[in-house]
Scaffold this active site. Structure first.
Site, mmCIF file in Angstrom:
data_model
loop_
_atom_site.group_PDB
_atom_site.id
_atom_site.type_symbol
_atom_site.label_atom_id
_atom_site.label_comp_id
_atom_site.label_asym_id
_atom_site.label_seq_id
_atom_site.Cartn_x
_atom_site.Cartn_y
_atom_site.Cartn_z
ATOM 1 N N THR A 102 -24.521 8.188 -0.800
ATOM 2 C CA THR A 102 -24.439 7.816 0.609
ATOM 3 C C THR A 102 -25.261 6.583 0.934
ATOM 4 O O THR A 102 -24.878 5.773 1.774
ATOM 5 C CB THR A 102 -24.904 8.997 1.483
ATOM 6 O OG1 THR A 102 -24.084 10.131 1.192
ATOM 7 C CG2 THR A 102 -24.779 8.669 2.948
ATOM 8 N N THR A 178 -27.525 12.360 -3.226
ATOM 9 C CA THR A 178 -28.566 13.381 -3.090
ATOM 10 C C THR A 178 -28.232 14.701 -3.779
ATOM 11 O O THR A 178 -29.141 15.437 -4.158
ATOM 12 C CB THR A 178 -28.846 13.665 -1.600
ATOM 13 O OG1 THR A 178 -27.640 14.118 -0.958
ATOM 14 C CG2 THR A 178 -29.359 12.415 -0.906
ATOM 15 N N ASP A 179 -26.958 15.023 -3.949
ATOM 16 C CA ASP A 179 -26.602 16.371 -4.402
ATOM 17 C C ASP A 179 -27.150 16.712 -5.777
ATOM 18 O O ASP A 179 -27.516 17.860 -6.036
ATOM 19 C CB ASP A 179 -25.084 16.553 -4.385
ATOM 20 C CG ASP A 179 -24.537 16.705 -2.977
ATOM 21 O OD1 ASP A 179 -25.347 16.829 -2.036
ATOM 22 O OD2 ASP A 179 -23.302 16.695 -2.801
ATOM 23 N N LYS A 256 -33.323 19.699 -3.547
ATOM 24 C CA LYS A 256 -32.631 19.557 -2.271
ATOM 25 C C LYS A 256 -32.451 20.955 -1.689
ATOM 26 O O LYS A 256 -31.765 21.792 -2.268
ATOM 27 C CB LYS A 256 -31.278 18.874 -2.462
ATOM 28 C CG LYS A 256 -30.536 18.630 -1.153
ATOM 29 C CD LYS A 256 -29.237 17.871 -1.377
ATOM 30 C CE LYS A 256 -28.506 17.639 -0.058
ATOM 31 N NZ LYS A 256 -27.253 16.871 -0.224
#
Length: 438
Positions: A102, A178-179, A256
């Site tokens: 992102t 980020t995942d 996360k």
């Protein structure tokens, strides 16, 4: 009628600012926004607009009563990026490696749509503040979603990081989705040996087109941390929901913990290394970090990819363990219940795996706390079967570490010794009471 035909008939183009009256359960609801390109997964019977608050919404054509153009699409300005940026004297050199995610996005000025950045140059140009911190040298390695990240990508990132640092860079920033950022951070922590400079992974929970985007601040704080004295792999992301500060987390202790919050990343069983304030101030929260020094970093990229991560759940079958053994897997990390348990009827399959040379390691799905398999009979049976307890390691960190360990040895005695040795801060000496849900 499909969206393209509908738009032609109404004289609407992508990028137009429109007003739509929609009929919803007998009532009329009004929306205003920019017409977006149709989603690839749409069947074509929906028009998508970007609302003033930055969110996108799809409206079924059959529910639209009125649609009118309030403002035609603006012409997209020409944007030119130089091949190289003029360095500023006295600033350190920092490389930004683009991998996707992102944070690596650009806004189409005509439509408001967000697309992956074609080059890391675009990513860097989108946040000019970073050029006041360092001489930024952007480089695009690849542009993939983080869920598509594979061990071969970790290896490529590690070699690029090492090349940059050994060529004189003061630090390196890796822009990443980020995942799966935690997996990559752990992989770099084990592969980058004799590290003497900062390596920062950074991403964004919300893309650059949204008013609540965290992309710019995260990148600014990441570049700032890349100029620090901390010679470790770290993840830098928002530390709270506002725009006050970011946190620098150790690469082997970060996870996360929320799907969408800007402060989704948390250090588990540990405290972050530092706070990086939006004005550039750095507040260190601990002093036991590796310091910047001299010498070349080298890449130890031996990985055994035939490693599985298995989560225990009620009703799980031992056939899962047998499957991986029969498929020739060399290692299995179990995300066990509580202190590190599996159902008792799985133990024979686990024992068989160990007897056939498969390294079986135990972590806990509780995340906080540490494995202790001596408390209950089930844990003791698992230990007797040859399971390696992984202290307070995160399951994903243990998974990556086992891949790295098995890349060096498949002797189960040596595997045990290496899994229980602390290489990159993945094991804390004791459970700290002040690290729970901080």
């Amino acid at each position: 009628m499909k969206a393209e035909e509908f738009m032609r008939e109404k004289g609407i183009s992508i990028g137009d600012y429109v007003r739509i009256i929609k009929e919803e359960e007998g009532e009329e609801v009004e929306y205003r926004g920019i017409v977006m390109p149709p989603y690839e997964l749409s069947e074509g019977d929906t028009i998508v607009i970007k609302l003033d608050n930055g969110y996108n919404i799809g409206i079924a054509l059959k529910k639209i009563k009125i649609i009118e153009v309030l403002e035609k699409a603006k012409a997209k300005p020409e944007v030119h990026f130089k091949a190289e940026l003029e360095p500023k004297e006295g600033l350190p050199n920092v490389t930004i490696l683009g991998t996707g995610g992102t944070i690596a996005s650009r806004i189409d000025y005509e439509t408001g749509a967000v697309y992956p950045a074609f080059t890391a140059e675009e990513l860097a140009k989108a946040v000019p503040e970073i050029f006041e911190i360092a001489n930024v040298k952007p480089k695009l390695l690849f542009n993939i979603f983080s869920e598509d990240m594979k061990p071969k990508h970790w290896v490529k990132i590690a070699h690029e990081v090492a090349n940059s640092l050994n060529s004189g860079d003061y630090g390196v920033v890796v822009a990443h989705g980020t995942d799966t950022m935690g997996y990559t951070a752990a992989a770099l922590s084990f592969m980058l040996r004799d590290l003497t400079k900062p390596v920062i992974l950074v991403g964004a929970q919300r893309s650059s087109d949204r008013p609540s985007s965290d992309a710019a601040m995260n990148l600014i704080c990441a570049v700032k941390m890349a100029t620090s004295e901390v010679a470790e792999v770290m993840v830098v992301m928002h530390g709270e929901t506002g725009d006050t500060y970011c946190l620098a987390h150790r690469g082997t202790k970060v996870r996360k913990m929320h799907t969408s919050r800007r402060d989704a990343f948390r250090s588990i069983n540990d405290i972050p290394i530092a706070k990086i304030w939006s004005n550039g101030r750095v507040e260190f929260l601990r002093q036991d970090y590796r310091r910047r020094g001299d010498g070349e970093v080298w890449v130890d990229d031996k990985l055994e990819e035939k490693v599985a991560l298995v989560k225990i759940y009620p009703g799980i079958s031992s056939e899962i363990i047998d499957f991986f053994v029969d498929k020739g897997y060399k290692g299995i990390v179990i995300e066990g219940t509580g202190l590190g348990h599996t159902p008792n009827d799985m133990i024979p399959a686990i024992k068989r795996a160990v007897e056939e040379g498969v390294a079986v390691c135990m972590t806990s799905q509780c995340l906080y706390g540490r494995v202790n398999m001596n408390v209950y009979a089930t844990g003791r049976r698992l230990l007797k079967a040859g399971v390696i307890p992984c202290e307070d390691m995160l399951p994903e960190t243990a998974y990556v570490k086992l891949m790295w360990v098995l890349g060096h040895t498949q002797d189960l005695k040596e595997v045990r010794e290496m899994m229980l040795k602390n290489y990159a801060g993945e094991i804390t000496p004791y459970t700290k009471p002040n690290t729970y849900l901080i």
